[in-house]
Design a protein around this motif. Structure first.
Motif, PDB file in Angstrom:
ATOM      1  N   VAL A 109       0.759  -1.235  -0.020  1.00 15.82           N
ATOM      2  CA  VAL A 109      -0.087   0.094   0.021  1.00 15.82           C
ATOM      3  C   VAL A 109       0.799   1.212   0.101  1.00 15.82           C
ATOM      4  N   ARG A 110       1.971   1.151   0.777  1.00 19.31           N
ATOM      5  CA  ARG A 110       2.942   2.293   0.908  1.00 19.31           C
ATOM      6  C   ARG A 110       3.524   2.629  -0.704  1.00 19.31           C
ATOM      7  N   GLU A 111       3.767   1.379  -1.077  1.00 18.40           N
ATOM      8  CA  GLU A 111       4.541   1.686  -2.540  1.00 18.40           C
ATOM      9  C   GLU A 111       3.528   2.237  -3.649  1.00 18.40           C
ATOM     10  N   ARG A 112       2.310   1.752  -3.672  1.00 18.09           N
ATOM     11  CA  ARG A 112       1.479   1.894  -4.707  1.00 18.09           C
ATOM     12  C   ARG A 112       0.500   3.137  -4.456  1.00 18.09           C
ATOM     13  N   GLY A 113       0.346   3.379  -3.291  1.00 23.22           N
ATOM     14  CA  GLY A 113      -0.461   4.450  -2.823  1.00 23.22           C
ATOM     15  C   GLY A 113      -2.192   4.233  -2.629  1.00 23.22           C
ATOM     16  N   TRP A 114      -2.363   3.302  -2.692  1.00 21.03           N
ATOM     17  CA  TRP A 114      -3.904   2.953  -2.474  1.00 21.03           C
ATOM     18  C   TRP A 114      -3.925   1.605  -1.839  1.00 21.03           C
ATOM     19  N   SER A 115      -5.320   1.239  -1.307  1.00 19.22           N
ATOM     20  CA  SER A 115      -5.455  -0.074  -0.627  1.00 19.22           C
ATOM     21  C   SER A 115      -6.751  -0.640  -1.139  1.00 19.22           C
ATOM     22  N   VAL A 116      -6.845  -1.986  -1.461  1.00 22.32           N
ATOM     23  CA  VAL A 116      -8.219  -2.651  -1.557  1.00 22.32           C
ATOM     24  C   VAL A 116      -8.239  -3.792  -0.502  1.00 22.32           C
ATOM     25  N   VAL A 117      -9.425  -3.962   0.241  1.00 22.98           N
ATOM     26  CA  VAL A 117      -9.762  -5.070   0.982  1.00 22.98           C
ATOM     27  C   VAL A 117     -11.249  -5.647   0.473  1.00 22.98           C
ATOM     28  N   ARG A 118     -10.943  -6.871   0.691  1.00 23.72           N
ATOM     29  CA  ARG A 118     -12.096  -7.570   0.136  1.00 23.72           C
ATOM     30  C   ARG A 118     -12.651  -8.403   1.480  1.00 23.72           C
ATOM     31  N   GLU A 119     -13.717  -8.017   2.051  1.00 26.83           N
ATOM     32  CA  GLU A 119     -14.455  -8.979   2.980  1.00 26.83           C
ATOM     33  C   GLU A 119     -13.405  -9.461   4.245  1.00 26.83           C
ATOM     34  N   GLU A 120     -12.430  -8.736   4.451  1.00 27.69           N
ATOM     35  CA  GLU A 120     -11.470  -9.464   5.503  1.00 27.69           C
ATOM     36  C   GLU A 120     -12.024  -8.873   7.016  1.00 27.69           C
ATOM     37  N   TYR A 121     -12.802  -8.059   7.217  1.00 28.48           N
ATOM     38  CA  TYR A 121     -13.290  -7.509   8.533  1.00 28.48           C
ATOM     39  C   TYR A 121     -14.898  -8.195   8.829  1.00 28.48           C
ATOM     40  N   GLU A 122     -15.695  -8.277   7.645  1.00 23.40           N
ATOM     41  CA  GLU A 122     -16.927  -8.644   7.572  1.00 23.40           C
ATOM     42  C   GLU A 122     -17.369  -9.135   6.195  1.00 23.40           C
ATOM     43  N   GLU A 123     -18.043 -10.206   6.173  1.00 22.44           N
ATOM     44  CA  GLU A 123     -18.559 -10.635   4.923  1.00 22.44           C
ATOM     45  C   GLU A 123     -19.479  -9.451   4.127  1.00 22.44           C
ATOM     46  N   GLY A 124     -19.209  -9.237   3.070  1.00 29.49           N
ATOM     47  CA  GLY A 124     -20.100  -8.442   2.218  1.00 29.49           C
ATOM     48  C   GLY A 124     -19.407  -6.837   2.557  1.00 29.49           C
ATOM     49  N   LEU A 125     -18.485  -6.733   3.422  1.00 26.95           N
ATOM     50  CA  LEU A 125     -18.024  -5.355   3.513  1.00 26.95           C
ATOM     51  C   LEU A 125     -16.551  -5.084   2.905  1.00 26.95           C
ATOM     52  N   SER A 126     -16.430  -4.578   1.617  1.00 27.82           N
ATOM     53  CA  SER A 126     -15.086  -4.554   0.989  1.00 27.82           C
ATOM     54  C   SER A 126     -15.049  -2.940   0.658  1.00 27.82           C
TER      55      SER A 126
END
Length: 258
Positions: free
Chosen positions: A186-203
């Motif tokens: 994330v630090r290198e590319r400047g953005w982040s994507v997270v898919r359903e890691e904290y709650e299913e359906g929340l990305s």
């Protein structure tokens, strides 16, 4: 965060906020014994704190259990009003949400959590109960990883060490080592994507918001199934999200120098 030192330190204030912090979204109702255990107080001391906070209007009780009362919102509302970021971000989030037909938000970092300070909800979002003031573990969200990636290494390691890194869903990052590798990416590319890691359906996908040359917040858009692993995300959503974050940064910077 270490215990503050000095003869100015008022221990009862710390205990008061520890008692208030015992009430969470997952456990909004607490008995005297439960608060005593969470706040490391005797049952008698916890009862005194709870009854005092109830008398002041910050808690309510049915006689057996306590819960937060609406008056606690006064503190958060005053903070949000003084911050000015929500008001600056909202028109940009509205435009972004309308363009993408997705929910758009801005979060700030609060120790090891992210806190939503502005949010415009997509009309089709009906099940995810997230609103201004909602807190999530920073490490498990796209916004949090953007904000953690902006820290120096010592600060980052300290916050990660104090974070409860664990598996929330089958998609959660499998280890602290993998998490740290993801934050480096994330630090290198400047953005982040997270898919359903904290709650299913929340990305979601997030980018930084800057002020005075430093990262002060993260702008986020929820992810719909129609955005593929790369194409739809990087070609459609990410450029628009970045543009909105740049516009928020520009307007917020005016407040800094104006």
């Amino acid at each position: 965060m270490g215990a503050p030192q000095g003869d100015w330190y008022v221990k009862s204030v710390e205990k008061t906020f520890t008692v208030l912090g015992a009430f969470t979204e997952e456990e909004p109702l607490q008995s005297v014994s439960e608060v005593a255990a969470k706040a490391d107080l005797s049952r008698a001391a916890a009862r005194r704190f709870l009854l005092t906070l109830t008398e002041l209007g910050y808690l309510s009780t049915d006689g057996a259990r306590f819960q937060l009362a609406p008056r606690v919102l006064n503190v958060g509302s005053a903070f949000l009003s003084s911050l000015t970021l929500p008001a600056i971000a909202e028109p940009h989030l509205k435009q972004l949400s309308a363009d993408l037909q997705e929910t758009a938000s801005v979060c700030i970092l609060d120790d090891v959590h992210v806190v939503y300070v502005a949010r415009v909800t997509s009309p089709r979002l009906v099940s995810v109960a997230v609103q201004v003031g909602t807190r999530f573990p920073a490490w498990a969200t796209s916004m949090g990883r953007v904000l953690l990636a902006s820290l120096d290494d010592a600060d980052l390691q300290d916050r990660l060490a104090r974070s409860d890194v664990r598996r929330f869903t089958p998609s959660t990052v499998p280890s602290r080592e993998a998490l740290q590798a993801e934050i480096r990416t994330v630090r290198e590319r400047g953005w982040s994507v997270v898919r359903e890691e904290y709650e299913e359906g929340l990305s979601g996908v997030a980018v930084p918001v800057h002020r005075g040359g430093r990262v002060v917040a993260a702008a986020n858009v929820s992810l719909h199934q129609s955005y593929g692993r790369a194409a739809g995300l990087e070609e459609i959503l990410l450029p628009r999200l970045r543009r909105a974050a740049e516009d928020i940064s520009a307007d917020y910077g005016i407040r800094l120098t104006g």
